[in-house]
Structures are given as structure tokens and as C-alpha cells.
Design a protein around this motif. Structure first.
Motif, mmCIF file in Angstrom:
data_model
loop_
_atom_site.group_PDB
_atom_site.id
_atom_site.type_symbol
_atom_site.label_atom_id
_atom_site.label_comp_id
_atom_site.label_asym_id
_atom_site.label_seq_id
_atom_site.Cartn_x
_atom_site.Cartn_y
_atom_site.Cartn_z
ATOM 1 N N SER A 5 6.081 5.449 2.895
ATOM 2 C CA SER A 5 5.256 6.825 2.920
ATOM 3 C C SER A 5 5.182 7.132 4.279
ATOM 4 O O SER A 5 4.355 6.338 4.853
ATOM 5 N N GLY A 6 5.502 8.172 4.191
ATOM 6 C CA GLY A 6 3.983 8.638 5.719
ATOM 7 C C GLY A 6 5.470 8.967 6.407
ATOM 8 O O GLY A 6 6.628 8.887 6.414
ATOM 9 N N LYS A 29 2.240 -3.188 -1.942
ATOM 10 C CA LYS A 29 1.506 -2.010 -0.970
ATOM 11 C C LYS A 29 1.627 -0.936 -1.273
ATOM 12 O O LYS A 29 0.276 -0.185 -1.538
ATOM 13 N N GLU A 30 2.121 -0.411 -2.318
ATOM 14 C CA GLU A 30 2.692 0.669 -3.367
ATOM 15 C C GLU A 30 1.258 0.714 -3.880
ATOM 16 O O GLU A 30 0.828 1.678 -4.119
ATOM 17 N N PHE A 33 -1.668 0.982 -1.803
ATOM 18 C CA PHE A 33 -1.943 2.831 -1.334
ATOM 19 C C PHE A 33 -2.201 3.709 -2.537
ATOM 20 O O PHE A 33 -2.945 4.372 -2.155
ATOM 21 N N SER A 34 -1.984 3.256 -3.429
ATOM 22 C CA SER A 34 -2.192 4.356 -4.590
ATOM 23 C C SER A 34 -3.459 4.194 -5.308
ATOM 24 O O SER A 34 -3.674 5.093 -5.864
ATOM 25 N N THR A 36 -6.204 3.310 -3.113
ATOM 26 C CA THR A 36 -7.029 3.435 -2.713
ATOM 27 C C THR A 36 -6.750 5.011 -1.866
ATOM 28 O O THR A 36 -8.092 5.447 -0.968
ATOM 29 N N GLY A 37 -6.092 5.613 -2.381
ATOM 30 C CA GLY A 37 -5.774 7.151 -2.126
ATOM 31 C C GLY A 37 -4.614 6.855 -1.030
ATOM 32 O O GLY A 37 -4.086 6.276 -0.111
ATOM 33 N N PRO A 38 -3.636 7.533 -1.391
ATOM 34 C CA PRO A 38 -2.134 7.383 -0.610
ATOM 35 C C PRO A 38 -2.149 8.225 0.390
ATOM 36 O O PRO A 38 -0.976 7.085 1.294
ATOM 37 N N TYR A 39 -3.082 9.097 0.965
ATOM 38 C CA TYR A 39 -2.916 9.755 2.658
ATOM 39 C C TYR A 39 -3.985 9.167 2.929
ATOM 40 O O TYR A 39 -4.866 9.454 2.258
ATOM 41 N N GLU A 58 2.060 0.423 7.248
ATOM 42 C CA GLU A 58 1.659 1.098 6.528
ATOM 43 C C GLU A 58 0.583 2.239 6.821
ATOM 44 O O GLU A 58 0.921 3.437 5.986
ATOM 45 N N ARG A 62 0.600 5.982 6.981
ATOM 46 C CA ARG A 62 -0.192 7.378 6.222
ATOM 47 C C ARG A 62 -1.192 7.707 6.189
ATOM 48 O O ARG A 62 -2.180 8.653 5.691
#
Length: 185
Positions: A5-6, A29-30, A33-34, A36-39, A58, A62
Motif C-alpha cells: 500500500s501507499g 507486513k499487512e 502495518f494494520s 501500528t497504523g496503516p499510514y 513498505e 506508507r
């Protein structure tokens, strides 16, 4: 393997050839980041055992402002550089060497991190040693997150020094633990 993503989402990444490096899967990886915060809106990311560089790239995709990727394997460093060339991003620094030695060098430059990913070879579980080193060298900003990937036989503590586990999840043979760092006052 790809960036999920990003701004670089969809770009395919090379894996390190051979069986000495265990890649972090797209599923993990998904999950990272889900949890820890996606972005992100800036910040400095560190991957101490970077392998292909997929997790750090990644993070940059993001929204992390800068990433430092360390690995001691020449093959891994070559793969990271190949993957980085696909992004054309100047905010990633790739360093070949022993992570513990490099941490001391980063501390001398007064580098501080907002997020650290620790995924050492499973047979050499060094997570608690890394946490100690991060604190002793004053490498973390307050509220920094440290993501530890271990095999499912490792049971990391809920609290360790200035770290508190805020999330943990098992993915078959792999455990993820997210620690939040609070500076002692």
C-alpha cells in the motif's frame, strides 16, 4: 512479494536468493502495518536485519519520512539496492554491517527512531538485547514503537524496561509483538 500500500503500492520486490534469509510475507507486513497504523506522516524507521528491505520500503511507501535498513549479508544488501532502485526514493539509507555496531554509529550521529523492526535470525533470538541497546544508546523518540518478529516458541514479556507490549498476535510459526517505548522521567 510486493509493496502492499501507499505511494509505491503494487511494486514487485525481489527476494534474497538462497535459504539463509527468511522473508517477511505480505500477510505479516499487512499485519504489522494494520497494528501500528496503516499510514504515517513522517518519522524515522529502522530495520536492523533488513533482508530484502521489504518492511522498510513498505514503511516509506506508507509515509515514513526516512528509513535506515541494515543487513550484514552482501546478498541481502544487493537485493535491497535492487528493490530501492525500483522506487527512486532518496529517503532510504542502506548500511552493510553488524546491526549492533551500526547502532553505536547511529547513536554517535544522534539519530533517533520512531519505529524499529527487529526480525533477527530465529535461532539467534536477540530481541531483549536489542531493546537494551536501543535504550542504552538513546536511539528512540518517546512513544516509539518496536515491532519484534519471532518464531512461535519465543514468549516475549509484557513489560521490559521502558517498553510495554501494546499488541501481540500469532501467525502460525511466527509471533509479532508491538512494544511502545516511554522515556523514563
Amino acid at each position: 512479494m510486493r509493496i502492499i500500500s501507499g505511494k509505491y503500492g503494487g511494486i514487485r520486490l525481489n527476494q534474497v536468493k538462497g535459504d539463509k534469509t527468511r522473508p517477511t510475507t505480505d500477510k505479516l507486513k499487512e499485519a504489522i502495518f494494520s497494528m501500528t497504523g496503516p499510514y504515517f506522516d513522517g518519522g524515522v524507521f529502522l530495520d536492523m536485519f533488513a533482508g530484502s528491505g521489504a518492511v522498510g520500503l513498505e514503511a516509506i511507501s506508507r509515509g515514513m519520512g526516512q528509513a535506515i535498513l541494515i543487513d550484514r549479508s552482501r546478498q541481502a544488501i544487493d537485493t535491497i539496492n535492487e528493490n530501492l532502485a525500483k522506487l527512486h526514493d532518496d529517503n532510504v539509507q542502506v548500511i552493510k554491517g553488524n546491526s549492533f555496531t551500526i547502532l553505536s554509529e547511529l547513536a554517535a550521529n544522534e539519530t533517533k527512531f520512531d519505529m524499529v523492526f527487529i526480525d533477527p535470525p530465529y535461532k539467534q533470538q536477540k530481541i531483549l538485547l536489542v531493546l537494551d541497546k536501543l535504550i542504552n544508546l538513546n536511539l528512540l523518540n518517546d512513544d516509539a514503537m518496536v515491532i519484534a518478529e519471532t518464531d512461535n516458541t519465543v514468549d516475549l514479556p509484557e513489560e521490559y524496561n521502558s517498553f510495554t507490549a501494546i499488541k501481540r498476535k500469532n501467525y502460525g510459526l511466527t509471533n509479532l509483538v508491538i512494544y511502545k517505548y516511554k522515556e523514563e522521567v
